[in-house]
Design a protein around this motif. Structure first.
Motif, PDB file in Angstrom:
ATOM      1  N   GLU A 135      13.361   9.888  -8.500  1.00  0.00           N
ATOM      2  CA  GLU A 135      14.312  10.720  -8.556  1.00  0.00           C
ATOM      3  C   GLU A 135      14.341  11.119 -10.049  1.00  0.00           C
ATOM      4  N   ASP A 136      14.043  10.280 -10.772  1.00  0.00           N
ATOM      5  CA  ASP A 136      14.149  10.404 -12.117  1.00  0.00           C
ATOM      6  C   ASP A 136      12.949  11.363 -12.634  1.00  0.00           C
ATOM      7  N   ASN A 137      11.889  11.069 -11.981  1.00  0.00           N
ATOM      8  CA  ASN A 137      10.757  12.210 -12.211  1.00  0.00           C
ATOM      9  C   ASN A 137      11.026  13.465 -11.915  1.00  0.00           C
ATOM     10  N   ALA A 138      11.819  13.775 -10.898  1.00  0.00           N
ATOM     11  CA  ALA A 138      11.970  15.019 -10.410  1.00  0.00           C
ATOM     12  C   ALA A 138      13.099  15.771 -11.024  1.00  0.00           C
ATOM     13  N   GLY A 139      13.741  14.968 -11.857  1.00  0.00           N
ATOM     14  CA  GLY A 139      14.746  15.643 -12.820  1.00  0.00           C
ATOM     15  C   GLY A 139      16.112  15.569 -12.002  1.00  0.00           C
ATOM     16  N   CYS A 140      16.280  14.534 -11.124  1.00  0.00           N
ATOM     17  CA  CYS A 140      17.745  14.446 -10.451  1.00  0.00           C
ATOM     18  C   CYS A 140      18.311  13.307 -11.042  1.00  0.00           C
ATOM     19  N   VAL A 175       0.834  -1.196  -0.023  1.00  0.00           N
ATOM     20  CA  VAL A 175      -0.130  -0.077   0.065  1.00  0.00           C
ATOM     21  C   VAL A 175       0.973   1.118  -0.129  1.00  0.00           C
ATOM     22  N   MET A 176       2.130   1.237   0.694  1.00  0.00           N
ATOM     23  CA  MET A 176       2.903   2.435   0.673  1.00  0.00           C
ATOM     24  C   MET A 176       3.450   2.937  -0.633  1.00  0.00           C
ATOM     25  N   LEU A 177       3.689   1.617  -1.290  1.00  0.00           N
ATOM     26  CA  LEU A 177       4.505   1.803  -2.534  1.00  0.00           C
ATOM     27  C   LEU A 177       3.135   2.433  -3.794  1.00  0.00           C
ATOM     28  N   LEU A 178       1.973   1.633  -3.407  1.00  0.00           N
ATOM     29  CA  LEU A 178       0.768   2.374  -4.186  1.00  0.00           C
ATOM     30  C   LEU A 178       0.725   3.866  -3.986  1.00  0.00           C
ATOM     31  N   LEU A 179       0.854   4.256  -2.671  1.00  0.00           N
ATOM     32  CA  LEU A 179       0.547   5.650  -2.095  1.00  0.00           C
ATOM     33  C   LEU A 179       1.681   6.344  -2.924  1.00  0.00           C
ATOM     34  N   ALA A 180       3.047   5.863  -2.842  1.00  0.00           N
ATOM     35  CA  ALA A 180       3.898   6.571  -3.511  1.00  0.00           C
ATOM     36  C   ALA A 180       3.659   6.745  -5.128  1.00  0.00           C
ATOM     37  N   GLY A 181       3.154   5.786  -5.782  1.00  0.00           N
ATOM     38  CA  GLY A 181       2.686   5.994  -7.115  1.00  0.00           C
ATOM     39  C   GLY A 181       1.766   6.892  -7.107  1.00  0.00           C
ATOM     40  N   CYS A 182       0.530   7.009  -6.412  1.00  0.00           N
ATOM     41  CA  CYS A 182      -0.240   8.263  -6.488  1.00  0.00           C
ATOM     42  C   CYS A 182       0.444   9.467  -6.175  1.00  0.00           C
ATOM     43  N   TYR A 183       0.853   9.732  -5.265  1.00  0.00           N
ATOM     44  CA  TYR A 183       1.671  11.011  -5.005  1.00  0.00           C
ATOM     45  C   TYR A 183       2.466  11.503  -6.393  1.00  0.00           C
ATOM     46  N   ARG A 184       3.181  10.339  -6.795  1.00  0.00           N
ATOM     47  CA  ARG A 184       4.141  10.743  -8.082  1.00  0.00           C
ATOM     48  C   ARG A 184       3.011  11.147  -9.311  1.00  0.00           C
ATOM     49  N   ASP A 185       1.876  10.480  -9.446  1.00  0.00           N
ATOM     50  CA  ASP A 185       0.981  10.803 -10.735  1.00  0.00           C
ATOM     51  C   ASP A 185       0.480  12.474 -10.297  1.00  0.00           C
ATOM     52  N   LEU A 186       0.592  12.636  -9.246  1.00  0.00           N
ATOM     53  CA  LEU A 186      -0.011  14.210  -8.986  1.00  0.00           C
ATOM     54  C   LEU A 186       1.292  15.050  -8.904  1.00  0.00           C
ATOM     55  N   GLY A 187       2.539  14.800  -9.283  1.00  0.00           N
ATOM     56  CA  GLY A 187       3.300  15.471  -9.366  1.00  0.00           C
ATOM     57  C   GLY A 187       4.224  15.824  -8.057  1.00  0.00           C
ATOM     58  N   LEU A 188       3.868  15.031  -7.115  1.00  0.00           N
ATOM     59  CA  LEU A 188       4.505  15.302  -5.687  1.00  0.00           C
ATOM     60  C   LEU A 188       5.504  14.375  -5.598  1.00  0.00           C
ATOM     61  N   THR A 189       6.710  14.737  -6.222  1.00  0.00           N
ATOM     62  CA  THR A 189       7.621  13.390  -6.263  1.00  0.00           C
ATOM     63  C   THR A 189       8.486  13.289  -5.090  1.00  0.00           C
ATOM     64  N   VAL A 202      13.796  28.309 -19.755  1.00  0.00           N
ATOM     65  CA  VAL A 202      12.790  28.097 -18.736  1.00  0.00           C
ATOM     66  C   VAL A 202      12.110  26.833 -18.620  1.00  0.00           C
ATOM     67  N   PHE A 203      11.906  26.250 -17.624  1.00  0.00           N
ATOM     68  CA  PHE A 203      11.075  25.117 -17.278  1.00  0.00           C
ATOM     69  C   PHE A 203       9.742  25.233 -16.782  1.00  0.00           C
ATOM     70  N   GLU A 204       8.804  24.923 -17.575  1.00  0.00           N
ATOM     71  CA  GLU A 204       7.350  25.234 -17.123  1.00  0.00           C
ATOM     72  C   GLU A 204       6.827  24.064 -16.384  1.00  0.00           C
ATOM     73  N   LEU A 205       6.435  24.516 -14.996  1.00  0.00           N
ATOM     74  CA  LEU A 205       5.726  23.289 -14.180  1.00  0.00           C
ATOM     75  C   LEU A 205       4.350  22.812 -14.868  1.00  0.00           C
ATOM     76  N   ARG A 206       4.154  21.680 -14.928  1.00  0.00           N
ATOM     77  CA  ARG A 206       3.147  20.912 -15.073  1.00  0.00           C
ATOM     78  C   ARG A 206       2.063  21.388 -14.212  1.00  0.00           C
ATOM     79  N   LYS A 207       0.820  21.507 -14.878  1.00  0.00           N
ATOM     80  CA  LYS A 207      -0.412  21.649 -14.296  1.00  0.00           C
ATOM     81  C   LYS A 207      -1.338  20.400 -13.768  1.00  0.00           C
ATOM     82  N   ILE A 208      -1.211  20.076 -12.818  1.00  0.00           N
ATOM     83  CA  ILE A 208      -2.193  18.851 -12.428  1.00  0.00           C
ATOM     84  C   ILE A 208      -3.435  19.149 -11.970  1.00  0.00           C
ATOM     85  N   GLU A 209      -4.517  18.835 -12.633  1.00  0.00           N
ATOM     86  CA  GLU A 209      -5.715  19.496 -12.343  1.00  0.00           C
ATOM     87  C   GLU A 209      -6.229  18.983 -10.983  1.00  0.00           C
ATOM     88  N   ALA A 210      -5.854  17.663 -10.507  1.00  0.00           N
ATOM     89  CA  ALA A 210      -6.423  17.141  -9.335  1.00  0.00           C
ATOM     90  C   ALA A 210      -5.914  18.062  -8.256  1.00  0.00           C
TER      91      ALA A 210
END
Length: 972
Positions: free
Chosen positions: A521-526, A470-484, A801-809
């Motif tokens: 880390e990859d998603n966050a550009g690190c 469940v923690m890994l599923l939560l992690a995936g949910c946060y990533r999908d919201l852009g909260l890496t 310039v790096f434009e932040l992605r807008k996550i509608e949720a």
């Protein structure tokens, strides 16, 4: 299996497990899985590729069709020929790579180079949006004259949820035993039942015959494979409904089954309208629990049919049936002998009490919730009440409703009863089931709340493996919201538990969890963080896999090595002088891993070589959630967007600072999700936080850098002690209070009350086994961190310039703001018209005769201002010209009362003001004052440093400005 998740829910579970294949680099399993799916759903004439994939010997072909010259179709009963590709040459490829588009292009080129092909079918685990898919298909047609079909993880999961393909999922995915498709299992006697009833008629007084036929009706209604038998079964059931010798109870039950089958099976309730009228003609005489439940269910179906045009009956008739049935239920509740009967009756009542009570009345969902709340009160004294069944029902309702506080409160109460009677683990299962249903219906924020409940229930019990998943599923949910960083927080915790918990079953989850860290880390550009997390994952891979560096056996490792190849290739193109320093990060990797990275990243086929710099940056912009190579250099800048606010944290790129700073970021991201559960009326803007670590500090120190002019940018400074606080909650409280004070327009007391219910939730959601800095340093040692390398690496493309992605949720609320009332607004506007016309009755003719002033007013109207807004601004100019506010500081209440009295009196002829008083500057200043006053009229706090344009935009968006008006005499 007779019961189970819906196909959509099941496909969500399967989608999650497909994602685990990617985390485990299980390319061979994915290849086998997709080959079986292709053979079952696309073409029957398929052969697997042979030879080592890692050697490139398959030319990008994972499997392909073989030519068959059999005529098509050979016979009506030849499924092989019916699904064969014939003489067409079809090549299949599959990949677990995350950045899939360049991989597909590369494979298409490789396949085409290997010989003539008519069609390429590509399976990928990563979800691939339809727009990008179509562009890629057009590219394949234009560039290579080839048909390209792409099936992503979502499509594969939906296929695997079908009963005839579910065995493939069982074979190649690690599914829990209880997971399976809904619907009847094979061997349930359906064919025998069908044959038995072909040549006989039911005995109309036989309950046994009714029950047997009912099973056939239900099977044909809900099983598409048996749908063609439904008319036959309905004809058998009609014998009970129509025969005069049939007992009335059987006749009514038959009418119910026929009506439901017609609606659910054929999508048309109209042919059964006469049966519905007959059914409800004596509804008051049938007061058994099942009879009342059936009557309520059928009524809900009829209302749904009316809404979706599958039933054309009379709303008046449905309302009459609803009210009659409620009277019957209320009578039974009043005379019920105890809580058992009342509990069941209240559940039934809740199903229909929210339906319209009159033809012109709206639905009232709150009535249903009140009944179910009363039901739960009674259920406390009813130990045998099927509370789990009710919880499953709520799951279906919540999945559609999403963030509905009353329904979620009911689910919480149901979970408490389940925990008392069946244990916390079962309550956790229900929360997980709700979360999956919510994700399936695109309600990620509410799903996260339910996942946290499941985590809490399982973490404290004997379901530690489930808690980690469940923690890994939560992690995936946060990533999908852009909260890496929130995602990374949970992945780090999962990895920590998997490594140190004595439960043997957790060991295989360690590589999965560490790979999740690398992904985030990859998603966050690190880039540096990705390499270091990959190194940690490889250590776990070595521990849990045989022959771990045998790429022929573990060729799926190439998928993640490919991601590192992309990083190196992009750096080679954008800053080649940094490459020697960058390569030091994995200098100790074995050649079997390092050599493919070097050769592939320097290949002329790489998109990073083929793209021009602008195209490459655009591709990177699309691929990452934050700036690529953002962990290069002596300073780190992390950005994300939530609540219509752009957040920025700046901190030193040192081992003594990064874990503590990332803890702040992760906590703020976690809290952003919680803040969206309440409406604090925040202004869009920016928050900048400068994070420092000072070993001389025992406690965090946080302060705002006061702005000198009105602005939407708020700047803060945060100093942390070394190691960070053991409990981040007090620190977050200290940080959030001034931030929310700067952003929220609610008065402090109201804001505190709005947040009070979320305080406990945040404390629980911040808990992830150990503090973030400890989790970070457990995974990445100071030596592995490579501080000198990090600081020596240059900032990449700093001018871009790096434009932040807008996550509608994660966008803030858009509906009417707290305190807004349309009737109150209309009354206030009417009063403004009356007061302003009177206060300016002699001045208005003067200024409207002046062409300059009239032009200014016309421009305001063209901008969208209503007449009452313009009049309010003009009245305020007149007030300031006539009334002295000559006081130091804020005017007293007495002064404000006198000003109010001044505005409420009619203007005398000799008080008319000249047009010169209504200059551009006077209008500009008083328009700002009007905005501030209008903010205050709704009980909000503006403040002198609030940006007036942002305040005005908020009033327009949420408080009816530029929209609300009443009938009035035109201003001009």
């Amino acid at each position: 299996m007779a019961d189970g998740p819906s196909p959509a829910q099941l496909s969500r579970v399967l989608r999650y497990h497909l994602n685990e294949l990617g985390a485990l680099n299980a390319h061979h399993d994915f290849e086998h899985l997709t080959r079986h799916v292709a053979r079952a759903r696309l073409y029957s004439n398929i052969l697997p590729a042979t030879g080592p994939v890692s050697a490139g010997g398959d030319g990008g072909r994972d499997f392909e069709s073989f030519r068959t010259n059999l005529p098509l179709p050979l016979t009506a009963n030849s499924p092989f020929v019916a699904q064969a590709s014939g003489a067409r040459e079809v090549v299949f490829a599959c990949s677990l790579e995350k950045r899939i588009e360049p991989k597909i292009k590369k494979d298409v080129k490789s396949i085409v180079a290997g010989g003539a092909v008519d069609e390429i079918v590509y399976f990928c685990e990563a979800d691939f949006p339809i727009g990008r898919r179509r562009r890629l298909q057009k590219w394949a047609r234009d560039e290579h004259n080839i048909e390209l079909r792409i099936f992503d993880g979502q499509a594969i999961a939906e296929w695997l949820a079908d009963r005839d393909l579910f065995w493939i999922a069982q074979q190649y995915l690690s599914l829990p035993a209880e997971i399976g498709p809904a619907g009847p299992a094979s061997g349930d006697g359906y064919d025998d039942r069908l044959a038995r009833w072909r040549d006989r008629e039911p005995l109309v007084i036989s309950q046994a015959d009714f029950t047997d036929i009912k099973r056939g009706v239900r099977r044909a209604t809900f099983d598409i494979e048996a749908r063609h038998d439904l008319r036959f079964w309905i004809s058998k059931m009609e014998v009970f409904a129509a025969h005069e010798a049939a007992p009335r109870g059987l006749a009514r039950n038959a009418a119910y089954e026929i009506a439901v089958a017609s609606l659910r099976g054929f999508g048309d309730l109209n042919p059964q309208a006469h049966r519905l009228r007959d059914y409800y003609s004596d509804v008051g005489e049938w007061t058994g629990q099942a009879d009342l439940q059936n009557a309520a269910t059928l009524l809900v179906y009829a209302h749904g049919g009316l809404l979706h045009s599958t039933y054309h009956g009379s709303l008046d008739e449905l309302v009459e049936w609803r009210n009659t049935l409620l009277d019957v239920i209320d009578r039974e509740i009043e005379t019920a002998p105890g809580p058992v009967r009342r509990t069941g009756l209240l559940r039934v009542r809740g199903h229909i009490s929210g339906l319209p009570s009159a033809p012109d009345a709206p639905s009232d969902p709150n009535a249903s919730r009140l009944d179910w709340g009363r039901m739960l009160d009674e259920a406390k004294s009813t130990p045998l009440f099927p509370i789990e069944d009710f919880s499953d029902f709520l799951t279906k309702v919540i999945a559609i409703a999403g963030e509905d506080a009353e329904l979620l409160a009911l689910a919480e109460r149901a979970d408490e009863l389940i925990a008392e009677r069946a244990g916390g683990a079962v309550a956790g299962e229900k929360a997980l089931k709700r979360a999956l249903a919510l994700l399936d219906n695109d309600h990620p924020l509410t799903a996260i709340r339910e996942l946290h409940k499941a985590k809490a229930k399982w973490f404290s019990g004997d379901r530690i493996e489930g808690a980690v998943r469940v923690m890994l599923l939560l992690a995936g949910c946060y990533r999908d919201l852009g909260l890496t960083y929130a995602a990374k927080n949970y992945a780090l915790a999962a990895a920590f538990i998997a490594e140190y918990h004595p439960e043997d079953a957790l060991g295989p989850l360690l590589p999965t969890a560490r790979l999740s860290v690398a992904d985030f880390e990859d998603n966050a550009g690190c880039a540096v963080g990705f390499i270091q997390a990959m190194a940690a994952m490889l250590r776990a891979h070595v521990q849990h896999q045989a022959d771990p560096l045998d790429l022929e056996k573990h060729s799926d490792l190439n998928v993640n090595i490919g991601q590192l190849t992309t990083w190196r290739g992009a750096l080679l193109r954008l800053a080649p002088e940094a490459l020697p320093t960058f390569d030091r990060l994995y200098a100790d990797w074995p050649p079997v891993l390092w050599d493919p990275i070097r050769s592939a990243s320097e290949s002329a086929d790489g998109f990073w070589i083929q793209d021009n710099p602008d195209e490459l940056w655009e591709r990177l912009q699309e691929a990452f959630l934050d700036r690529p190579f953002s962990d290069f250099g002596p300073k780190r800048t992390v950005r994300w967007r939530a609540m219509d606010i752009d957040w920025t944290c700046v901190f030193e790129n040192r081992y003594a600072v990064v874990p503590e700073a990332e803890q702040v970021i992760a906590s703020l991201q976690l809290f952003a999700v919680i803040l969206l559960r309440v409406d604090l009326v925040t202004l869009p803007g920016e928050v900048h936080i400068d994070v420092r670590v000072d070993p001389t500090h025992a406690e965090p120190a946080f302060e705002e850098v006061e702005p000198s002019t009105p602005t939407t940018i708020r700047t803060f400074s945060l100093t942390l002690p070394s190691g960070g606080p053991p409990d981040p909650w007090p620190m977050i409280q200290r940080v959030l209070a001034p931030i929310l004070g700067a952003l929220s327009l609610l008065p402090p007391k109201e804001a505190a009350e709005a947040l009070s219910d979320q305080v406990e939730a945040l404390a629980g959601e911040l808990f992830t086994a150990r503090p973030y800095p400890e989790l970070y340093r457990d995974l990445i040692s100071e030596e592995a961190f490579g501080e000198a390398i990090r600081q020596a690496l240059p900032t990449i493309e700093p001018e871009r310039v790096f434009e932040l992605r807008k996550i509608e949720a994660l966008s803030g609320p858009t509906g009417p703001g707290p305190g807004y009332d349309a009737d109150e607004a209309a009354l206030s506007i009417e009063q403004r018209y009356n007061r302003s016309f009177a206060y300016l009755r002699h001045t208005l003719p003067v200024i409207l005769a002046d062409p300059d002033v009239r032009a200014r007013l016309a421009a305001m109207r063209d901008e969208g201002l209503k007449d009452w807004e313009i009049l309010s601004i003009l009245a305020n100019i007149a007030l300031n010209a006539r009334f002295s506010f000559d006081v130091a500081g804020r005017p007293s209440r007495e002064v404000m009362e006198k000003a109010k009295a001044e505005l409420n009196r009619p203007e005398e002829p000799d008080e008319a003001l000249s047009a010169e008083a209504f200059s551009d500057e006077a209008i500009r200043v008083n328009r700002l004052m009007f905005i501030g006053a209008h903010v205050g009229s709704w009980g909000l706090q503006g403040g002198r440093m609030r940006d007036p344009d942002a305040l005005e935009a908020l009033l327009i968006r949420r408080y009816g400005l530029r929209r609300d008006d009443v009938d009035h005499e035109p201003l001009f």
